[in-house]
Design a protein around this motif. Sequence first.
Motif, mmCIF file in Angstrom:
data_model
loop_
_atom_site.group_PDB
_atom_site.id
_atom_site.type_symbol
_atom_site.label_atom_id
_atom_site.label_comp_id
_atom_site.label_asym_id
_atom_site.label_seq_id
_atom_site.Cartn_x
_atom_site.Cartn_y
_atom_site.Cartn_z
ATOM 1 N N ARG A 106 56.909 46.982 -67.092
ATOM 2 C CA ARG A 106 57.205 48.076 -68.010
ATOM 3 C C ARG A 106 58.385 47.711 -68.899
ATOM 4 N NH1 ARG A 106 56.495 53.843 -64.849
ATOM 5 N NH2 ARG A 106 54.528 53.364 -63.819
ATOM 6 N N ASP A 118 58.695 57.319 -60.477
ATOM 7 C CA ASP A 118 59.091 56.341 -61.491
ATOM 8 C C ASP A 118 59.316 56.996 -62.846
ATOM 9 O OD1 ASP A 118 58.963 54.275 -59.687
ATOM 10 O OD2 ASP A 118 56.863 53.807 -60.120
ATOM 11 N N GLU A 177 61.965 48.368 -67.859
ATOM 12 C CA GLU A 177 61.953 49.642 -67.140
ATOM 13 C C GLU A 177 61.218 49.514 -65.815
ATOM 14 O OE1 GLU A 177 60.534 52.776 -69.830
ATOM 15 O OE2 GLU A 177 62.650 53.285 -70.133
ATOM 16 N N GLY A 178 61.338 48.357 -65.172
ATOM 17 C CA GLY A 178 60.643 48.123 -63.927
ATOM 18 C C GLY A 178 59.548 47.105 -64.106
#
Length: 241
Positions: free
Chosen positions: A49, A221, A45-46
Amino acid sequence: MLSEDLIKATRPMVQFDGLSLDVLDTDAQATFWRAALGGGTLRPEGPGRARIDKIPRRPDAEILRLRQMRSLPPDGARVHVDLRLPEKEPHALVDAGARVVRDPGAEPWYVLADPEGNEFCAYPAADERPAGIFELVVKCEQPRDLARWWSEVLGGRLEHEGEAVSVTGAPEFPWDYMVFDPVTDPRPVRNRLHWHVTLRDETPKDLIAHGARLISGPDVDEDGWLLEDPEGNRFHALRTG
Protein backbone atom coordinates in the motif's frame (compact mmCIF):
# COMPACT_ATOMS: atom_id res chain seq x y z
CA MET A 1 -23.68 26.35 21.04
CA LEU A 2 -25.21 24.93 17.87
CA SER A 3 -27.65 22.09 18.36
CA GLU A 4 -26.87 18.69 16.86
CA ASP A 5 -29.88 19.03 14.55
CA LEU A 6 -28.61 22.37 13.22
CA ILE A 7 -25.09 20.99 12.75
CA LYS A 8 -26.46 18.09 10.72
CA ALA A 9 -28.59 20.47 8.65
CA THR A 10 -25.70 22.79 7.78
CA ARG A 11 -22.76 20.36 7.50
CA PRO A 12 -22.46 17.48 5.05
CA MET A 13 -22.50 13.89 6.34
CA VAL A 14 -18.92 13.38 5.18
CA GLN A 15 -15.93 15.11 3.62
CA PHE A 16 -14.27 13.81 0.48
CA ASP A 17 -10.83 12.35 1.26
CA GLY A 18 -9.20 11.32 -2.00
CA LEU A 19 -9.14 8.31 -4.31
CA SER A 20 -8.03 4.69 -4.02
CA LEU A 21 -6.86 2.54 -6.94
CA ASP A 22 -6.53 -1.24 -6.87
CA VAL A 23 -3.22 -2.24 -8.51
CA LEU A 24 -1.01 -5.25 -9.16
CA ASP A 25 2.34 -3.43 -8.86
CA THR A 26 2.29 -0.66 -6.27
CA ASP A 27 5.78 0.67 -7.06
CA ALA A 28 5.26 0.87 -10.83
CA GLN A 29 1.84 2.47 -10.51
CA ALA A 30 3.15 4.95 -7.95
CA THR A 31 5.89 6.00 -10.38
CA PHE A 32 3.38 6.50 -13.19
CA TRP A 33 0.74 8.36 -11.19
CA ARG A 34 3.22 10.68 -9.52
CA ALA A 35 4.25 11.70 -13.03
CA ALA A 36 0.62 12.03 -14.15
CA LEU A 37 -0.36 14.10 -11.11
CA GLY A 38 2.64 16.40 -11.26
CA GLY A 39 4.68 15.09 -8.35
CA GLY A 40 3.67 14.83 -4.72
CA THR A 41 4.90 12.92 -1.69
CA LEU A 42 4.89 9.11 -1.83
CA ARG A 43 4.19 7.51 1.55
CA PRO A 44 4.19 3.76 2.31
CA GLU A 45 1.06 2.68 4.18
CA GLY A 46 1.84 -0.96 4.92
CA PRO A 47 2.60 -4.00 2.76
CA GLY A 48 1.52 -3.39 -0.82
CA ARG A 49 0.00 0.00 0.00
CA ALA A 50 1.12 3.54 -0.72
CA ARG A 51 -0.30 7.05 -0.81
CA ILE A 52 0.48 10.03 -3.04
CA ASP A 53 -0.44 13.41 -1.54
CA LYS A 54 0.85 16.96 -1.02
CA ILE A 55 0.96 17.49 -4.77
CA PRO A 56 2.46 20.91 -5.56
CA ARG A 57 -0.11 23.66 -6.19
CA ARG A 58 -3.01 21.22 -5.85
CA PRO A 59 -5.84 20.90 -3.26
CA ASP A 60 -5.15 19.02 -0.02
CA ALA A 61 -7.80 16.37 -0.78
CA GLU A 62 -6.16 15.44 -4.08
CA ILE A 63 -4.90 12.12 -2.70
CA LEU A 64 -4.33 8.83 -4.49
CA ARG A 65 -4.01 5.65 -2.44
CA LEU A 66 -2.68 2.50 -4.13
CA ARG A 67 -3.76 -0.91 -2.84
CA GLN A 68 -2.04 -4.04 -4.14
CA MET A 69 -4.39 -6.87 -5.10
CA ARG A 70 -3.71 -10.42 -6.25
CA SER A 71 -5.92 -9.94 -9.31
CA LEU A 72 -7.95 -7.16 -10.88
CA PRO A 73 -11.36 -7.15 -12.54
CA PRO A 74 -11.58 -5.92 -16.14
CA ASP A 75 -11.42 -2.13 -16.31
CA GLY A 76 -14.61 -0.66 -17.70
CA ALA A 77 -13.71 2.92 -16.67
CA ARG A 78 -17.05 3.18 -14.88
CA VAL A 79 -15.20 5.45 -12.45
CA HIS A 80 -12.31 7.49 -13.86
CA VAL A 81 -10.68 10.90 -13.70
CA ASP A 82 -10.55 13.60 -16.36
CA LEU A 83 -7.44 15.74 -16.43
CA ARG A 84 -6.05 18.64 -18.41
CA LEU A 85 -2.69 18.20 -20.06
CA PRO A 86 0.07 20.79 -19.69
CA GLU A 87 0.50 20.66 -23.48
CA LYS A 88 -1.54 19.92 -26.59
CA GLU A 89 -0.45 16.26 -26.72
CA PRO A 90 0.13 13.62 -24.04
CA HIS A 91 3.80 12.98 -24.82
CA ALA A 92 4.92 13.17 -21.18
CA LEU A 93 2.30 10.66 -20.05
CA VAL A 94 3.14 8.28 -22.89
CA ASP A 95 6.82 8.55 -21.95
CA ALA A 96 5.83 7.70 -18.36
CA GLY A 97 4.02 4.54 -19.50
CA ALA A 98 0.52 5.54 -20.67
CA ARG A 99 -1.04 4.02 -23.78
CA VAL A 100 -3.21 6.04 -26.17
CA VAL A 101 -6.57 4.26 -26.46
CA ARG A 102 -8.24 6.93 -28.59
CA ASP A 103 -7.11 10.19 -30.16
CA PRO A 104 -9.35 13.28 -30.14
CA GLY A 105 -12.03 13.26 -32.81
CA ALA A 106 -15.71 14.07 -32.47
CA GLU A 107 -14.96 14.17 -28.73
CA PRO A 108 -12.04 16.58 -28.27
CA TRP A 109 -10.03 14.61 -25.72
CA TYR A 110 -7.67 11.67 -25.56
CA VAL A 111 -8.56 8.43 -23.85
CA LEU A 112 -5.41 7.07 -22.21
CA ALA A 113 -4.69 3.96 -20.15
CA ASP A 114 -2.14 3.70 -17.37
CA PRO A 115 0.38 0.79 -17.34
CA GLU A 116 -2.24 -1.57 -15.85
CA GLY A 117 -4.98 -0.58 -18.28
CA ASN A 118 -6.96 1.88 -16.15
CA GLU A 119 -8.49 4.35 -18.59
CA PHE A 120 -8.84 8.09 -18.04
CA CYS A 121 -9.53 11.13 -20.21
CA ALA A 122 -6.88 13.73 -21.01
CA TYR A 123 -7.85 17.11 -22.46
CA PRO A 124 -5.32 19.07 -24.56
CA ALA A 125 -4.23 22.37 -23.05
CA ALA A 126 -6.38 25.11 -24.57
CA ASP A 127 -6.33 28.10 -22.19
CA GLU A 128 -4.85 29.30 -18.90
CA ARG A 129 -6.59 26.73 -16.71
CA PRO A 130 -4.02 24.63 -14.80
CA ALA A 131 -3.01 21.12 -15.77
CA GLY A 132 -4.18 18.24 -13.61
CA ILE A 133 -7.37 16.49 -12.58
CA PHE A 134 -10.48 18.64 -12.83
CA GLU A 135 -13.31 16.12 -12.43
CA LEU A 136 -14.19 12.66 -11.19
CA VAL A 137 -16.57 10.78 -13.51
CA VAL A 138 -19.01 8.09 -12.36
CA LYS A 139 -20.92 6.24 -15.08
CA CYS A 140 -24.27 5.08 -13.77
CA GLU A 141 -27.78 4.06 -14.76
CA GLN A 142 -29.66 6.80 -12.91
CA PRO A 143 -27.40 9.89 -12.95
CA ARG A 144 -30.01 12.31 -11.62
CA ASP A 145 -30.83 10.15 -8.62
CA LEU A 146 -27.22 9.26 -7.83
CA ALA A 147 -25.98 12.85 -8.21
CA ARG A 148 -28.71 14.01 -5.86
CA TRP A 149 -27.73 11.27 -3.37
CA TRP A 150 -24.09 12.31 -3.39
CA SER A 151 -24.93 16.02 -3.16
CA GLU A 152 -26.90 15.20 0.00
CA VAL A 153 -23.89 13.26 1.36
CA LEU A 154 -21.05 15.60 0.31
CA GLY A 155 -22.89 18.92 0.05
CA GLY A 156 -22.68 21.09 -3.06
CA ARG A 157 -25.25 21.80 -5.74
CA LEU A 158 -26.40 20.06 -8.91
CA GLU A 159 -25.69 21.15 -12.49
CA HIS A 160 -27.36 19.51 -15.50
CA GLU A 161 -25.78 19.13 -18.94
CA GLY A 162 -27.88 16.99 -21.23
CA GLU A 163 -28.44 13.66 -19.53
CA ALA A 164 -25.36 14.05 -17.29
CA VAL A 165 -25.63 15.60 -13.84
CA SER A 166 -22.73 17.01 -11.81
CA VAL A 167 -22.16 17.89 -8.19
CA THR A 168 -20.15 21.07 -7.80
CA GLY A 169 -19.16 23.23 -4.84
CA ALA A 170 -19.04 20.42 -2.27
CA PRO A 171 -16.88 21.38 0.74
CA GLU A 172 -13.39 19.81 0.58
CA PHE A 173 -14.05 18.23 -2.83
CA PRO A 174 -10.76 18.98 -4.63
CA TRP A 175 -11.96 19.28 -8.24
CA ASP A 176 -14.48 21.27 -10.23
CA TYR A 177 -17.04 18.52 -10.69
CA MET A 178 -18.15 15.05 -9.66
CA VAL A 179 -19.91 14.00 -12.87
CA PHE A 180 -22.59 11.32 -13.11
CA ASP A 181 -22.78 10.15 -16.71
CA PRO A 182 -25.56 7.88 -18.02
CA VAL A 183 -24.97 4.32 -19.22
CA THR A 184 -27.59 1.67 -19.93
CA ASP A 185 -25.80 -1.47 -18.76
CA PRO A 186 -25.67 -2.48 -15.09
CA ARG A 187 -22.31 -2.59 -13.35
CA PRO A 188 -20.63 -5.94 -14.24
CA VAL A 189 -17.77 -5.90 -11.69
CA ARG A 190 -16.42 -3.75 -8.89
CA ASN A 191 -14.60 -0.55 -9.79
CA ARG A 192 -10.82 -0.53 -9.60
CA LEU A 193 -10.98 3.18 -8.76
CA HIS A 194 -13.07 4.29 -5.81
CA TRP A 195 -12.94 7.05 -3.21
CA HIS A 196 -12.63 7.74 0.50
CA VAL A 197 -14.71 9.99 2.73
CA THR A 198 -14.16 11.10 6.31
CA LEU A 199 -17.13 10.71 8.62
CA ARG A 200 -18.59 13.55 10.65
CA ASP A 201 -19.85 11.04 13.24
CA GLU A 202 -18.18 8.08 14.93
CA THR A 203 -19.93 5.48 12.73
CA PRO A 204 -21.54 5.46 9.26
CA LYS A 205 -25.04 5.01 10.66
CA ASP A 206 -26.32 8.18 8.95
CA LEU A 207 -24.94 7.00 5.59
CA ILE A 208 -26.59 3.60 6.01
CA ALA A 209 -29.88 5.23 6.99
CA HIS A 210 -29.55 7.41 3.88
CA GLY A 211 -29.27 4.36 1.61
CA ALA A 212 -25.62 3.22 1.66
CA ARG A 213 -25.00 -0.52 2.05
CA LEU A 214 -22.42 -1.83 4.50
CA ILE A 215 -19.93 -4.27 2.90
CA SER A 216 -17.46 -4.69 5.75
CA GLY A 217 -15.85 -3.01 8.72
CA PRO A 218 -14.78 -1.46 10.83
CA ASP A 219 -11.38 -2.36 9.37
CA VAL A 220 -8.34 -2.07 11.64
CA ASP A 221 -5.95 -1.12 8.82
CA GLU A 222 -8.23 1.49 7.26
CA ASP A 223 -9.83 2.58 10.56
CA GLY A 224 -13.17 2.66 8.81
CA TRP A 225 -15.87 0.89 6.82
CA LEU A 226 -16.35 -0.27 3.24
CA LEU A 227 -19.73 0.81 1.86
CA GLU A 228 -21.64 0.93 -1.43
CA ASP A 229 -23.80 3.76 -2.72
CA PRO A 230 -27.25 3.00 -4.21
CA GLU A 231 -25.74 1.92 -7.56
CA GLY A 232 -22.99 -0.27 -6.11
CA ASN A 233 -20.04 2.15 -6.22
CA ARG A 234 -17.80 1.18 -3.33
CA PHE A 235 -16.25 3.79 -1.05
CA HIS A 236 -14.37 3.81 2.24
CA ALA A 237 -15.78 5.78 5.15
CA LEU A 238 -13.01 6.71 7.61
CA ARG A 239 -13.17 7.95 11.16
CA THR A 240 -12.21 11.59 11.71
CA GLY A 241 -8.54 11.95 12.58
